[in-house]
Every structure is written in C-alpha cells, then in structure tokens.
Design an enzyme around this catalytic site. Structure first.
Site, mmCIF file in Angstrom:
data_model
loop_
_atom_site.group_PDB
_atom_site.id
_atom_site.type_symbol
_atom_site.label_atom_id
_atom_site.label_comp_id
_atom_site.label_asym_id
_atom_site.label_seq_id
_atom_site.Cartn_x
_atom_site.Cartn_y
_atom_site.Cartn_z
ATOM 1 N N ASP A 70 37.789 37.495 8.640
ATOM 2 C CA ASP A 70 38.121 37.751 10.254
ATOM 3 C C ASP A 70 38.407 36.241 11.024
ATOM 4 O OD1 ASP A 70 34.077 38.521 10.124
ATOM 5 O OD2 ASP A 70 35.521 40.033 11.352
ATOM 6 N N ILE A 73 42.020 37.963 11.389
ATOM 7 C CA ILE A 73 41.836 39.059 13.244
ATOM 8 C C ILE A 73 41.211 38.754 14.029
ATOM 9 C CG2 ILE A 73 40.710 41.356 13.274
ATOM 10 C CD1 ILE A 73 40.335 41.360 10.119
ATOM 11 N N GLU A 109 33.501 40.845 14.250
ATOM 12 C CA GLU A 109 33.076 39.147 15.328
ATOM 13 C C GLU A 109 34.701 40.319 16.644
ATOM 14 O OE1 GLU A 109 34.176 35.284 12.942
ATOM 15 O OE2 GLU A 109 35.819 35.663 13.647
ATOM 16 N N ASP A 111 36.292 38.733 19.489
ATOM 17 C CA ASP A 111 37.285 37.353 20.513
ATOM 18 C C ASP A 111 37.439 37.932 21.875
ATOM 19 O OD1 ASP A 111 38.812 38.020 16.692
ATOM 20 O OD2 ASP A 111 37.421 36.576 17.195
ATOM 21 N N HIS A 155 44.179 54.636 27.301
ATOM 22 C CA HIS A 155 44.823 55.531 27.901
ATOM 23 C C HIS A 155 46.613 55.095 28.354
ATOM 24 C CE1 HIS A 155 41.659 58.488 28.855
ATOM 25 N NE2 HIS A 155 40.719 57.035 29.021
ATOM 26 N N CYS A 197 48.472 58.599 24.956
ATOM 27 C CA CYS A 197 49.168 60.019 25.051
ATOM 28 C C CYS A 197 50.591 59.339 25.404
ATOM 29 C CB CYS A 197 48.412 59.988 26.262
ATOM 30 S SG CYS A 197 46.674 60.549 26.535
ATOM 31 N N SER A 223 47.288 63.120 23.427
ATOM 32 C CA SER A 223 46.796 62.838 21.848
ATOM 33 C C SER A 223 45.334 63.142 22.509
ATOM 34 C CB SER A 223 46.964 61.344 21.606
ATOM 35 O OG SER A 223 47.863 60.999 21.767
ATOM 36 N N SER A 225 41.089 63.860 21.130
ATOM 37 C CA SER A 225 39.809 63.465 20.469
ATOM 38 C C SER A 225 39.340 64.727 19.727
ATOM 39 C CB SER A 225 39.001 62.740 21.526
ATOM 40 O OG SER A 225 38.147 64.672 22.190
#
Lengths: 378, 532
Positions: A70, A73, A109, A111, A155, A197, A223, A225
């Site tokens: 973590d 990241i 976690e 951030d 998006h 997209c 793109s 879903s």
C-alpha cells in the site's frame, strides 16, 4: 528403455537447471528496476459511474495480490460507491454480476478521495510538486529505478479525460507531465493503461522515452461496459478491464508471462471496441518485458557474503530510561462548554444587499417627496 | 468660451488620449505575470559543464629506496626511516599516523624497498585503514637504475593505487549512471549503482525484530546499546554525507511469506535463493514506517524462526549454506535469520528467554549497511592487501571514495535539475516565477560553480558541502508547488476576458474620433471651396 528415459530426463533437468541459473544471473540486469509503484485513478463520480470505481478497485486488488504494498500505491477514487446511499449492499463494490467478487474488501487504502481527485492533484502527484505538508502516503516517491503503472478510467473523448464531471485533462498536459517526470528521472519505465472512450487519443502525444501505453479503444470508438447487475441496478465493470482482470487472475508473482500476451487481451470480438497499444517509445522489446515488472513487485535479492567481525563489548546506554507518563487529553471539556462567553464578532460593513435596499428606499422617497426634504434627513 | 461642438470634440479627444496613453499601458502592466529574474546565461553555461577532479597525492620514499645522490634530486624532500622492524604492516600503518593527518581527499603513498620484510611475499601494495598505502618497488628496479627509470616504474603503479583508493573512470561514470544510460560494459558497476541508494540529504534506518512464535521464544535484544556501540560510529563518520535517523521495533506473529523446505540430510529447514525474492513483500506490508519526511528508508530485519521450523538456513544457487544466513535487497534493506534452537534443549519450559548476540547480528547488518550506502564491494586487484575493517566499519579512503562519487552525482543531478527547470520556465511564458524560486535558483547556480571549483582544487570536503547545498536549493526550486502551469492562464485567455469589458467602452470613443476626423476633412474641403 528405462535407461533411455532416465537419460532423457536427466538431460532435461540439466537444461532446466542451466536455464534457471542463467535466468537468475540475467534477471538482475534485464529489467533495471528495483521497486514498483502504481497510480490508480478513477475520475468520475455519481452512482451510475459505479463501474469506474469497480474497475480501479479490481486493478488495485490485482496489484496488491501480486506484491506491491500500500505504501507504494496511490489510489484516487472520485466517489464513494461502497457507502453510497443507493448501494443496496453497503460496504461492498462488486465486479461481477451475481455478486461473486467483492473488490472493496476490508483493507482498502484510498489516498485521494472524493473531491480531492482533481486534475491539479493528479498532476501534482505525478510531477512531485506537492505542498510540504503532504503526508508520505499521498506522494509518489519514485526514483530512477522505479517502474510505475498508471491506470486511468472514466469518461473521455478525443484528446481529453473528464475529471469529476467538471474539468478535463488533455493529452498534451499528460505528455508534458510525463516529460517532467523523465527530466527528474522519476521513473525507470512507465506503463500507462487507460479505459475510457477514445482512449488511444490520450497516448498519442507522448514523447518521453520508456513509456508503454495501452488503451481500451481507438479514436472514434466508444468503450463499452460489460454487464449490469439487476440487484444493484448499474453496470458493474467495463469490458476491457473485465477481461484484463481475468487475464491478471492467472498471473502469480513468479510467472513469466510477457507484454505481448497483455496486448492480446480483449480482442474486438469480446470488447466491441479495438484495444490499442503504443510501444515505439519503449527501449526494451515488449516480448522481454514481464507482466510482473509492472503489476507485481518482485524484489531482487543478493546473498550477503561478507560480514564484519565486531569484537567490542556493548557499552551500556548512558542515563536511565526516562519514564514519562502520557495521558489522554480531556475528550469532553464540559466545563469549558458550559461557561463559554459569547464570542465577540468582528464588525463588518453592511454588504451589498443592504446598501442596495437602502439606496432604493431613499430614491423612492426623494422621487415622491422632492429634494427639499433632504435637509431633514442629514 | 468654446462652442458646444468644440467642447465635445475636445472631450472626445482627451478621453481617447487618456485611454491610449495611460489606460492601455496600465492595463498591460497590471495583468502581467510576475517573473523574477533568473541567471539564464549562467544556467546555459552549466549545461556544458566539464568536471575536473584532482586528488593530492604525496609520495614518500623510505630509506633504502633511493641512493643518497638521488635523494637530493627527488622532488619530494621527505625521506623517512620507516618502522622496518614492525612485524606487520598494520603496526607500521598505525605508527605512520602519528606523523601527519592527511586531509580528506588526499593520499600518502610510502614507497618501501624491495627487500623489506614488512609485506608478505606475494603482496606488493598494502592499503591502510586511513589514507595511506605502502608500495613495494618491483624486483627489476634493484640494481643500477636511474631516478627517471624509478619514477617511470612507479607512475603506473601509483595510478593503480589511486584507482582503488580514490576514484577511477568506471566509478565516476557509474555515479552518473542515471544521467547517462550505460551500455552494459561493466556489469559490476551497474549492479553497484542499482544497489546503493541515491544521494539524499537524509536516510531513515529501521531495525525490526520479527518473532513469529512468542509462545516458544521470548526474545530480548539490546538494540539501543548495539546501535550506540556498533552502528553509531559509522554514521557519525558519514555525517558529512547525510543525516541519519534510527529507530527500532519488534513485530510479533510476523511470518515469512515462503514455506521453508525440510532438508533431511542436514536436518534443517532451508530457504533457497529463488524463494528469497518473495519473502520481502508480505513482510513489508506489516513494517509500517515512522518516517515523517520523504527520505529513503533502509529496513533491517532480524527473523527468529519459530520452534517448528528451526533451524532455518539460507542456501545459495549452488545449494551451499550461506555463512552469514542473511540476504539483502537493493535499495531496500537486509534480512538476517537468527537460529535460536541451539540455546535450549528439548526439555525446556516454553516460553524460553533468549538473549540475542548483538555483535554477530550487527556485524552482518553493518556489512549490509555499507553495501546499501554505496561503499563499493569490488575485490582489489591481485597483489593488493587491504587492511581489515576498523571498529567504525569504514576506512578513511573508503569514505573518500564515497564522497567523490556522491559529489559528482550531486553536481550532475543539480545541473540537470536547474537546466530542465530553466527550460520549462522558458517554454511556458505565463508561469509566475516568485522571488523565492529565483533566489533558490541563484543560490543553486552559485553553489554549483563553487563545488566545481573546489573539485578542481582538490578540496573534497568543501566540494561535497557545496554540492549538497546545490542539490537542496535546486530540488526546492524545481518542486515548488507554485510551478504548476495548470494554475496560470495563457495569453489568449487574458484577451478573451478583457475584450467584452473594454470593447463596448471603446466603440463610442472610436466613433467620436472618426466623426472629428470626418468633420475636419469636410471643413478643409469647404475652405478649399471658399478659396477657389
């Protein structure tokens, strides 16, 4: 016959051993990185963009499972789906219909959350220009031997990505941010994955070395879903990330799968859009780049051969341990609340509304009754 | 008194004059971005920096190496009688220290005769713990040689000594390895540069004791005393390089992420080298960090295996047991496995009290710390004998080597930072450059120039100090939070904001000016017509 098979297996074993020895010796130099970082960003808010949060959390899960801790990241989620009022299963975020996989778990976690996910903060994290009071967990403390994975979802359009439904980041800004990272040697190699997209437009403008990019759709394509869940009521994941997650489930920390397999994830038949990738700025051949070079955190180790012979006895530490008693601050300072004096408010001049109202009244008065009454007022 | 029309024309003209002469410049100045002055010329000069390193070397000829006639011609006047009765080079070395203290960055080479018994047979050079070396003249220089021949013989050998004790071409290019990507010529120096932490103003060191089995073992370690006795002297010696902060912790029920295999031939559990790479990640998640700064963290873990998996040995590639039972990871830290099953018998009452032998543990950690901080580990060339490690764990010349490479690295990094910052600020014309940024840049440039000058002069201590100041100033300037171009508007946006405000105001002025001009022209035409 037994002798022959035994000999054959012996040969195979020797060849295997040799391969491992060479592989280990070469592994130290093949990738050139010593640590891994990941920056995972979900840029859209509102309940119906549940799938973007689920996308980001799935990649977060995979990356943690493969070993990145973590502390390395930086997870940015623009909205809280798990505790959203419309979530019929609070404290969960599912990635598969029939609620098979809860990607929220109990050790997430985050951030940057909610309104902290802005273009400015994202660029500040990448370039390192954060105010000095920012804690370590919110910083990208990478060095010149770090491999960084950057995953963006939300998006987007031709050349931009929308943040929080109110601002956008353009592909030029992103490319400039990466160039600044390169100038300061804040990465060794960078893998950029975007699931929006027209995602391929975001990596068109890159010009810094050692960048590899993947996108879920080409310019002009959307793109799509994956599948809605009827109980939750929204689409749970995007197609590209769904198949990416399926691919990553087969990867374990010691696997040797390379990037060419990653490029084949989600062909047009499954994804409807055409995923794209860009490797011309990358110095190594993608076939020699392991998936775990970016998604996992395989450490290089060396055996410690030398030791130092220490013969001095330990000096006792001077002075006794000073034992200080700590106690909690009074949690409810009741006496202060009861005996509180009313706070002196600073005087502010009357604001515009009051002034305008009085002006209107005065004007009307003088219009009606004429100017000669002025002297009675002042 | 003027007529209406005249008054009107004068009013229009004066308003136009005020707007054009006073208004437009005022608006331009007040909407300008503040850009403090930067020393751009000096920064461009820095981009073409040529580094020149010089180290002072003093060559001292011992009695018996030069004849009395040559003694008079030898440039260095000091010819001493070395303690040739000392039984070991170490004693000779120690007695030499009483003569003089050589400053940081310099070297003294004592040339001793070939017949001397100070050094063992096959050893030609002895490198001491401080900044001295003993060099034995070769056999071919025994009889009837001239001074020139002697000096010509000594020069390449002294050069070799310098390369080991101060710096060599490969060392310096390795220090610049992130600026200049090396073709894999010297794999050892690449490994060294990947292993050691980058130059940083401070480091945090954390010692952790991992006890996965508190029910069986109650482990005690005197970490404070051990750090004070063994680690602190090294860190005090390294104080010119960086600040160090140390803390320690004990973690219970922290397992290694890998299952060790039982080896019945040695009746011990083994961890082979392939699985070592997977040990660190599960543990790292539990380590936590006390660090409030952005300094790099070095973790040293001491793992006491649980009673069911004792003893635990680490094996290398050749399936041989590793003596130190420890391994380290580049730019992260080190892990040592400490077996305690030898301290109690099978009838012991659990939990057993165990006191850890800190000298042995710290010996390993100190060696790992040296490697991780960048003290090179390459073997000396054949014929060289290096003095054993002093109690601080670091010889003076090793410190000098580290200082040379760190100074070069700092200078290179600061130069690149400043030049790329200048380029960035030049490209984006509307970023505000505050005074503090300009001041940091100026001080960085000055410090860099001073550092380069000191390197040329050979004053290593001052050069390192200036290079550290340069790096601090340049990093502060580059990473200033106000330098985000997103926060500032480009020029076309400035026009887009002000045109809707000013254009409607300017239209009547322009129209009235045009009217004045057309009336004046008409009047002139009438006058012309009247005249004719």
């Amino acid at each position: 016959i037994y002798l022959f098979t035994y000999f054959f297996f012996l040969l195979l074993y020797i060849a295997f051993m040799l391969f491992i020895v060479f592989d280990n010796a070469g592994q130290f130099f093949s990738s050139g990185h010593t640590n891994n970082w990941a920056v995972l960003v979900c840029t859209s808010r509102f309940w119906f963009n549940y799938r973007h949060v689920a996308n980001t959390l799935s990649v977060y899960r995979s990356v943690k499972r493969l070993g990145i801790p973590d502390s390395h990241i930086v997870l940015m989620l623009a909205d809280d789906m798990a505790c959203n009022h419309r979530n019929p299963k609070p404290a969960t975020v599912f990635s598969h219909k029939n609620m098979e996989l809860n990607v929220y778990g109990d050790d997430v976690e985050v951030d940057y959350r909610g309104y902290e996910v802005t273009v400015e903060n994202f660029l500040r994290v990448l370039t390192g220009r954060l105010p000095p009071s920012t804690p370590r967990s919110k910083r990208l403390l990478s060095d010149d031997r770090s491999n960084i994975l950057i995953y963006l979802t939300g998006h987007g359009g031709n050349g931009f990505l929308k943040f929080q439904d109110s601002e956008e980041i353009s592909n030029v800004e992103l490319a400039d941010a990466f160039e600044q990272m390169w100038q300061k040697r804040r990465y060794n190699e960078l893998l950029f994955i975007i699931d929006t997209c027209q995602g391929a437009s975001m990596y068109e403008r890159f010009y810094s070395p050692n960048l590899m990019a993947l996108a879920s759709s080409q310019v002009g394509e959307d793109s799509l879903s994956h599948q809605p869940d009827l109980a939750i009521g929204v689409h749970l994941m995007d197609r590209y990330t769904f198949y990416l997650l399926e691919f990553l489930e087969d990867i374990h920390p010691a696997s040797k799968t390379n990037m060419n397999d990653l490029f084949k994830v989600c062909p047009k038949s499954q994804c409807v859009s055409t995923p794209g990738h860009r490797t011309d700025l990358f110095l190594r051949d993608p076939g020699s780049v392991l998936i775990t070079d970016f998604f996992g955190s395989v450490r290089k180790v060396e055996i410690t051969m030398e030791t130092i012979n220490l013969t001095d006895p330990i000096n006792p530490v001077n002075g006794e341990l000073q034992i200080r008693k700590y106690s909690y601050v009074d949690q409810l300072p009741v006496s202060e609340i009861i005996h509180q004096k009313p706070k002196q408010k600073d005087w502010h001049p009357p604001d515009g509304f009051i002034l305008g109202l009085w002006t209107l009244i005065l004007l009307v008065f003088f219009k009606l009754y004429g100017m000669k009454h002025l002297k009675h007022i002042f | 008194c003027l007529s209406e029309r005249r008054r009107g024309q004068l009013a229009a003209l004066s308003i136009a004059a005020v707007v054009i002469i006073v208004g437009v410049p005022l608006w331009w100045r007040t909407t300008e971005t503040y850009r403090a002055w930067l020393p751009v010329n000096q920064i461009n000069e820095l981009a073409n920096l040529q580094l020149q390193l010089s180290a002072d070397v003093e060559v001292v000829f011992a009695r018996g190496t030069v004849t009395p006639e040559q003694q008079k011609k030898v440039p260095t006047q000091v010819v001493i009688s070395l303690c040739l009765f000392c039984s070991s080079p170490l004693e000779a070395d120690l007695s030499l220290h009483t003569l003089s203290e050589s400053p940081c960055g310099s070297l003294v080479v004592y040339v001793i005769p070939e017949s001397s018994t100070l050094l063992p047979e096959d050893v030609d050079v002895y490198i001491g713990q401080r900044r001295t070396a003993l060099l034995r003249i070769g056999a071919q220089m025994r009889v009837g040689r001239t001074l020139e021949q002697l000096l010509a013989h000594l020069e390449p050998r002294i050069k070799q000594v310098l390369q080991v004790m101060s710096f060599s071409h490969t060392d310096i290019t390795a220090a610049l390895s992130d600026r200049v990507r090396l073709s894999p010529g010297n794999k050892e120096s690449i490994a060294d540069s990947m292993r050691a932490f980058k130059s940083s103003p401070g480091y945090e060191i954390t010692f952790s004791l991992l006890n996965p089995d508190p029910k069986s073992h109650r482990v005690h370690w005197d970490i404070e005393g051990a750090v004070q006795t063994y680690i602190q002297p090294l860190l005090t010696k390294l104080a010119p390089l960086a600040n160090f902060s140390i803390d320690s912790q004990t973690l219970y029920y922290a397992m290694l992420g890998v299952n060790p295999r039982y080896d019945s031939s040695r009746s011990a559990y083994t961890l082979n080298s392939d699985s070592l790479a997977h040990v660190i990640n599960p543990v790292e998640a539990r380590l936590g960090s006390n660090a409030a700064s952005s300094n790099p963290v070095l973790n040293f873990l001491l793992y006491v295996p649980d009673a069911h998996h004792s003893p635990l040995h680490i094996h290398d590639h050749k399936k041989q047991e590793v003596l130190s039972n420890a391994f380290h990871s580049p730019r992260w830290g080190g892990i040592m496995v400490y077996n305690v099953n030898g301290f109690y018998g099978p009838e012991a009452v659990f939990p057993v009290d165990i006191n850890i032998n800190m000298a042995k543990v710290m010996g390993v950690f100190l060696a790992q710390l040296r490697l991780l901080l960048g003290v090179q580990s390459s073997a000396p060339p054949p014929g060289f004998l290096v003095a054993p490690c002093s109690s601080t764990g670091l010889a003076d010349w090793e410190l000098d080597r580290l200082m040379w490479s760190r100074t070069v690295e700092n200078v290179a990094t600061a130069t690149t930072t400043i030049t790329s910052l200048a380029q960035l600020l030049d490209q984006i014309g509307n970023i505000v450059i505050n005074d503090n940024i300009a001041q940091q840049v100026s001080s960085a440039v000055t410090s860099l120039q001073l550092a380069v000058a000191e390197l040329e002069a050979g004053n290593l201590g001052f050069a390192l100090q200036y290079s550290k100041e340069a790096i601090l100033a340049s990093e502060r300037a580059f990473f200033d939070p106000s330098l985000l171009h997103l926060l500032y508007f480009p020029d076309d946006q400035k026009f887009a904001i002000y045109i809707p405000l000013f254009l409607p105001m300017c239209v009547p002025i322009l129209l009235s000016l045009l009217k004045i001009v057309s009336e004046a022209r008409q009047k002139r035409r009438e006058r012309q017509a009247k005249k004719d």
